[in-house]
Motif scaffolding. Structure first.
Motif, PDB file in Angstrom:
ATOM      1  N   ARG A 176       0.824  -1.211   0.000  1.00 20.99           N
ATOM      2  CA  ARG A 176       0.000   0.000   0.000  1.00 20.99           C
ATOM      3  C   ARG A 176       0.857   1.260   0.000  1.00 20.99           C
ATOM      4  NH1 ARG A 176      -3.881   2.645   4.639  1.00 20.99           N
ATOM      5  NH2 ARG A 176      -4.884   4.167   3.249  1.00 20.99           N
ATOM      6  N   LEU A 177       0.570   2.148  -0.949  1.00 20.88           N
ATOM      7  CA  LEU A 177       1.266   3.419  -1.054  1.00 20.88           C
ATOM      8  C   LEU A 177       0.672   4.404  -0.052  1.00 20.88           C
ATOM      9  CD1 LEU A 177       3.312   5.228  -2.612  1.00 20.88           C
ATOM     10  CD2 LEU A 177       1.414   5.825  -4.154  1.00 20.88           C
ATOM     11  N   LEU A 178       1.538   4.967   0.819  1.00 22.19           N
ATOM     12  CA  LEU A 178       1.079   5.879   1.859  1.00 22.19           C
ATOM     13  C   LEU A 178       1.527   7.323   1.622  1.00 22.19           C
ATOM     14  CD1 LEU A 178       1.807   3.711   5.027  1.00 22.19           C
ATOM     15  CD2 LEU A 178      -0.362   3.960   3.796  1.00 22.19           C
ATOM     16  N   ALA A 179       2.669   7.499   0.985  1.00 20.41           N
ATOM     17  CA  ALA A 179       3.185   8.842   0.696  1.00 20.41           C
ATOM     18  C   ALA A 179       3.985   8.769  -0.591  1.00 20.41           C
ATOM     19  CB  ALA A 179       4.056   9.357   1.837  1.00 20.41           C
ATOM     20  N   SER A 180       4.058   9.899  -1.296  1.00 19.53           N
ATOM     21  CA  SER A 180       4.769   9.867  -2.578  1.00 19.53           C
ATOM     22  C   SER A 180       5.274  11.246  -2.943  1.00 19.53           C
ATOM     23  CB  SER A 180       3.855   9.340  -3.689  1.00 19.53           C
ATOM     24  OG  SER A 180       2.786  10.240  -3.929  1.00 19.53           O
ATOM     25  N   MET A 181       6.252  11.266  -3.830  1.00 18.19           N
ATOM     26  CA  MET A 181       6.802  12.510  -4.371  1.00 18.19           C
ATOM     27  C   MET A 181       7.692  12.189  -5.556  1.00 18.19           C
ATOM     28  SD  MET A 181       9.494  13.242  -1.254  1.00 18.19           S
ATOM     29  CE  MET A 181       8.158  12.975  -0.075  1.00 18.19           C
ATOM     30  N   GLY A 182       7.821  13.153  -6.459  1.00 19.84           N
ATOM     31  CA  GLY A 182       8.718  12.980  -7.586  1.00 19.84           C
ATOM     32  C   GLY A 182       9.934  13.879  -7.444  1.00 19.84           C
TER      33      GLY A 182
END
Length: 262
Positions: A176-182
Motif C-alpha cells: 500500500r502506497l502511503l506517501a509519494s513525491m517525484g
C-alpha cells in the motif's frame, strides 16, 4: 524573456519535459498543456513584472481569455525572487486569489529527527503503484479535483519517469502506497521536487520527512544534482518537515488565479 525565479524555471522545465508548450511573447510566456486543458498551472501566463494597477490587471485577464477562450480558470505567475504579496494587489483588486509560496533549496540533507524505519521506500514501478498514486493525490491536497484531471496529471508524471528525467518515489506499507513525491532533473545540477503528498490516514508518522531525505539522496547520488528545489506554502505545517532535513527558504514565488466557478 529571461526568468529569474528558480521556482518558475524548474516549473517550466517539468512542464516541457512532460509535453507542455511554452511561447515567449517578450513581456510574458504563454504556457499550454494541450492534453490537460483543465490543469490551471499547466495553462497559464508567466509575466515578467506584476501589473501596475487594476486596469493593467484587467488587460492581462482579457489577453488570457483571447489565448485560452475555452478556459474556466484564469492563472498568472509573476517572475522574480523576492516579491511580496503586495505586488499582486492589482490582481486582488479585480477579484483574483493571490498567493505567495516559499521556494526552498538544499545543497545537502540529513535525516529527520524521527525517521520512520517501518515503511519501505522505493520508486513507483508498476501499474498498481501508479493507480495508487492517483488515490493518494485525490485523498490529499487534490481532494475535490475531478478524476480525469488527476488521471491526466498522473500520466504526465509517469511520462517524466519513462523519459528518464527522474523517478517518482513512494513510502509503502506492504503493497500500500502511503506517501509519494517525484524528483526530476530541471537542468544540469538542478533538480525539482514534485507533489509531495501523504495519505491523510498516514500523517504524523514521519513518512514524508524520511521520504524527502531518501529521495534527496537519490537526487545527489543518481541524478547528479547539486541543488534541490521544492515549493511550499509558508503557512502549512509541512514546511517544517522540509526544514527538518536541511531545506531553507531562499526565494518567493508569486501567483494569482481565479478558480472555475463551482
Amino acid at each position: 524573456m529571461d526568468i529569474a525565479s528558480l521556482a518558475f524555471r524548474t516549473d517550466l522545465a517539468m512542464l516541457e519535459h512532460s509535453g507542455s508548450e511554452i511561447e515567449d511573447r517578450g513581456t510574458h510566456l504563454v504556457v499550454r498543456t494541450p492534453d490537460n486543458p483543465a490543469y490551471w498551472w499547466g495553462n497559464f501566463f508567466l509575466l515578467s513584472t506584476p501589473p501596475s494597477d487594476a486596469d493593467e490587471a484587467r488587460s492581462w485577464v482579457a489577453t488570457f481569455e483571447t489565448q485560452f477562450p475555452g478556459a474556466r480558470h484564469r492563472t498568472f505567475g509573476v517572475d522574480g525572487q523576492a516579491g511580496t504579496i503586495d505586488d499582486l494587489a492589482p490582481f486582488a483588486e479585480i477579484g483574483l486569489d493571490v498567493d505567495l509560496s516559499a521556494v526552498m533549496t538544499a545543497t545537502s540533507v540529513h535525516e529527520p529527527p524521527r525517521p520512520n524505519t517501518d515503511a519501505t521506500y522505493r520508486p513507483l514501478d508498476s501499474d498498481s503503484d501508479w493507480a495508487q498514486q492517483i488515490e493518494v493525490a485525490r485523498a490529499g491536497e487534490d481532494v475535490g479535483y475531478e478524476l480525469p484531471f488527476v488521471t491526466a496529471r498522473t500520466a504526465a508524471q509517469r511520462r517524466l519517469v519513462d523519459a528518464g528525467h527522474g523517478a517518482w518515489w513512494g513510502a509503502f506499507e506492504g503493497d500500500r502506497l502511503l506517501a509519494s513525491m517525484g524528483l526530476f532533473t530541471a537542468s544540469p545540477g538542478l533538480a525539482r521536487f514534485q507533489s509531495v503528498k501523504t495519505h491523510p490516514d498516514a500523517r504524523g508518522r514521519g513518512l514524508a520527512g524520511t521520504l524527502v531525505h531518501r529521495v534527496s539522496r537519490y537526487g545527489y547520488d543518481e541524478l547528479g544534482a547539486h541543488t534541490l528545489v521544492m515549493v511550499a506554502d509558508p503557512d502549512y505545517l509541512a514546511i517544517r518537515i522540509y526544514r527538518s532535513v536541511g531545506f531553507a527558504e531562499t526565494e518567493r514565488q508569486l501567483q494569482a488565479e481565479r478558480k472555475p466557478a463551482g
